[in-house]
Design a protein around this motif. Structure first.
Motif, PDB file in Angstrom:
ATOM      1  N   CYS B  44      -8.796   6.105   2.813  1.00 24.10           N
ATOM      2  CA  CYS B  44      -7.608   6.574   3.501  1.00 24.10           C
ATOM      3  C   CYS B  44      -7.178   7.936   2.699  1.00 24.10           C
ATOM      4  O   CYS B  44      -6.463   8.604   3.156  1.00 24.10           O
ATOM      5  N   ASN B  66      -0.267  -4.779  -0.723  1.00 22.92           N
ATOM      6  CA  ASN B  66       0.544  -5.144   0.308  1.00 22.92           C
ATOM      7  C   ASN B  66       1.379  -3.829   1.037  1.00 22.92           C
ATOM      8  O   ASN B  66       1.622  -4.062   2.173  1.00 22.92           O
ATOM      9  N   ASP B  67       1.831  -3.429  -0.032  1.00 24.67           N
ATOM     10  CA  ASP B  67       2.818  -2.131   0.152  1.00 24.67           C
ATOM     11  C   ASP B  67       2.736  -1.098  -0.624  1.00 24.67           C
ATOM     12  O   ASP B  67       3.061  -0.958  -1.479  1.00 24.67           O
ATOM     13  N   HIS B  68       1.608  -0.586   0.089  1.00 24.90           N
ATOM     14  CA  HIS B  68       0.959   0.560  -0.867  1.00 24.90           C
ATOM     15  C   HIS B  68       1.725   2.013  -0.288  1.00 24.90           C
ATOM     16  O   HIS B  68       1.136   2.576   0.489  1.00 24.90           O
ATOM     17  N   PHE B  69       2.687   2.131  -1.079  1.00 27.13           N
ATOM     18  CA  PHE B  69       3.733   3.387  -0.682  1.00 27.13           C
ATOM     19  C   PHE B  69       3.826   3.283   0.849  1.00 27.13           C
ATOM     20  O   PHE B  69       3.880   4.266   1.578  1.00 27.13           O
ATOM     21  N   GLY B  70       4.334   2.178   1.203  1.00 25.90           N
ATOM     22  CA  GLY B  70       4.772   2.131   2.515  1.00 25.90           C
ATOM     23  C   GLY B  70       3.742   1.432   3.600  1.00 25.90           C
ATOM     24  O   GLY B  70       4.371   1.217   4.951  1.00 25.90           O
ATOM     25  N   GLU B  71       2.665   1.338   3.155  1.00 27.49           N
ATOM     26  CA  GLU B  71       1.438   1.271   4.141  1.00 27.49           C
ATOM     27  C   GLU B  71       0.869  -0.265   3.507  1.00 27.49           C
ATOM     28  O   GLU B  71       0.716  -0.323   1.976  1.00 27.49           O
ATOM     29  N   SER B  72       0.147  -0.973   4.425  1.00 22.70           N
ATOM     30  CA  SER B  72      -0.691  -2.236   3.659  1.00 22.70           C
ATOM     31  C   SER B  72      -2.003  -1.611   3.270  1.00 22.70           C
ATOM     32  O   SER B  72      -2.712  -0.847   4.497  1.00 22.70           O
ATOM     33  N   ALA B  73      -2.523  -1.808   2.330  1.00 20.58           N
ATOM     34  CA  ALA B  73      -3.812  -1.664   1.803  1.00 20.58           C
ATOM     35  C   ALA B  73      -4.551  -2.643   1.387  1.00 20.58           C
ATOM     36  O   ALA B  73      -5.282  -2.645   0.333  1.00 20.58           O
ATOM     37  N   ALA B  74      -4.154  -3.791   1.852  1.00 14.56           N
ATOM     38  CA  ALA B  74      -4.812  -5.116   1.465  1.00 14.56           C
ATOM     39  C   ALA B  74      -6.182  -5.082   1.187  1.00 14.56           C
ATOM     40  O   ALA B  74      -6.818  -4.548   2.237  1.00 14.56           O
ATOM     41  N   LEU B  75      -6.747  -5.836   0.290  1.00 19.02           N
ATOM     42  CA  LEU B  75      -8.045  -6.087   0.141  1.00 19.02           C
ATOM     43  C   LEU B  75      -8.652  -7.535  -0.387  1.00 19.02           C
ATOM     44  O   LEU B  75      -7.622  -8.192  -0.586  1.00 19.02           O
TER      45      LEU B  75
END
Lengths: 147, 145
Positions: B44, B66-75
């Protein structure tokens, strides 16, 4: 030097092998995609007994949006991936290039189950504000596999 | 008395040579050598080098995927743990560990006092798009300003 007669046999053989490998590779990708779709179909049936197969049209509507309720900045898949799924996308917030979603333009799409699930797990909440159903995931892949 | 003058002059020379070298240790950082970090973070945005943030900042980021600066970047948990170990193990020794964003680090802010038009240039999109201006950013080289 390779003798002329041998070269006559060798070249077509090599060409045939190359084409064969290409077909086998594409078939492998197709098989992997079918297996992922089969998994979603089984799941969709379990979620809703009325499930009667995936729809590219519904997948297209899901892709193009617009949707409400997402927690990200994007209100449609197309917001980053562009309305033309064969085009290179761009992450709305970071500017990072995203490889095309259309299978015709990017044959490796939807061939790695874990990768596919990871992206749905993230992007459905980002765009829709909720998880996607198995039927939606199958519709989405069906649409893009035909693009 | 010429002697002290000479010492002062020599001292000034040494200082002049040393100051640019100490100016900003973040202009040259070790490139990302960890494949999962390159793949997952690089999906991303540019996979930022671990040396751009102190370990406390990386931990803040990895605690909140889960809340990576406003977006989910869950791994997946195992992948996230592997990436966290690489980032914190190769982190910067300087920087503000209370801040998760690279673009909020005092050194970053100091180095990026640009005209507002610089940020709206086509292709820039965002302050996290280092490569738009620093062509060698993926190699950890940011000296080209």
């Amino acid at each position: 030097m390779i003798p002329h007669a041998l070269r006559r046999i060798l070249l077509p053989t090599v060409a045939l092998l190359a084409v064969g490998a290409g077909v086998a590779y594409a078939a492998g990708e197709g098989a992997a995609r079918s297996a992922i779709l089969d998994g979603y179909a089984a799941q969709a049936k379990a979620e809703a007994p009325s499930f009667a197969g995936f729809s590219a049209d519904r997948g297209r509507a899901l892709y193009l949006g617009p949707h409400a309720g997402g927690k990200g900045d994007a209100n449609a898949c197309a917001a980053c991936h562009t309305p033309n799924p064969a085009a290179t996308g761009r992450h709305a917030k970071t500017g990072r290039a995203i490889e095309p979603m259309a299978v015709s333009a990017n044959p490796r799409r939807f061939t790695d189950r874990a990768e596919v699930e990871k992206r749905f797990d993230r992007d459905c909440p980002n765009v829709l504000g909720r998880a996607c159903t198995a039927a939606e995931k199958g519709d989405f892949i069906t649409y893009l596999a035909g693009q | 008395m010429p002697f002290p003058h000479r010492i002062i002059a020599a001292g000034a020379l040494v200082l002049a040579a040393a100051v640019p070298a100490l100016a900003n240790p973040f202009e040259r950082v070790r490139p990302v050598t960890h494949e999962p970090t390159r793949k997952e973070c690089g999906e991303c945005h540019m996979a930022f080098q671990p040396g751009l943030l102190p370990a406390a900042s990386w931990n803040r980021i990895m605690d909140n995927l889960n809340d990576h600066f406003g977006e989910s970047a869950a791994l997946a948990p195992d992948v996230a743990a592997d990436i966290r170990a690489y980032l914190t193990g190769n982190a910067a020794v300087r920087g503000d560990g209370g801040l998760a964003r690279i673009t909020e680090q005092p050194w970053w802010v100091r180095e990026h006092r640009l005209r507002p038009e610089a940020w709206t240039r086509p292709g820039v999109v965002s302050k996290v798009n280092c490569e738009a201006c620093h062509r060698t950013a993926p190699q950890g080289l940011y000296e080209d300003d």
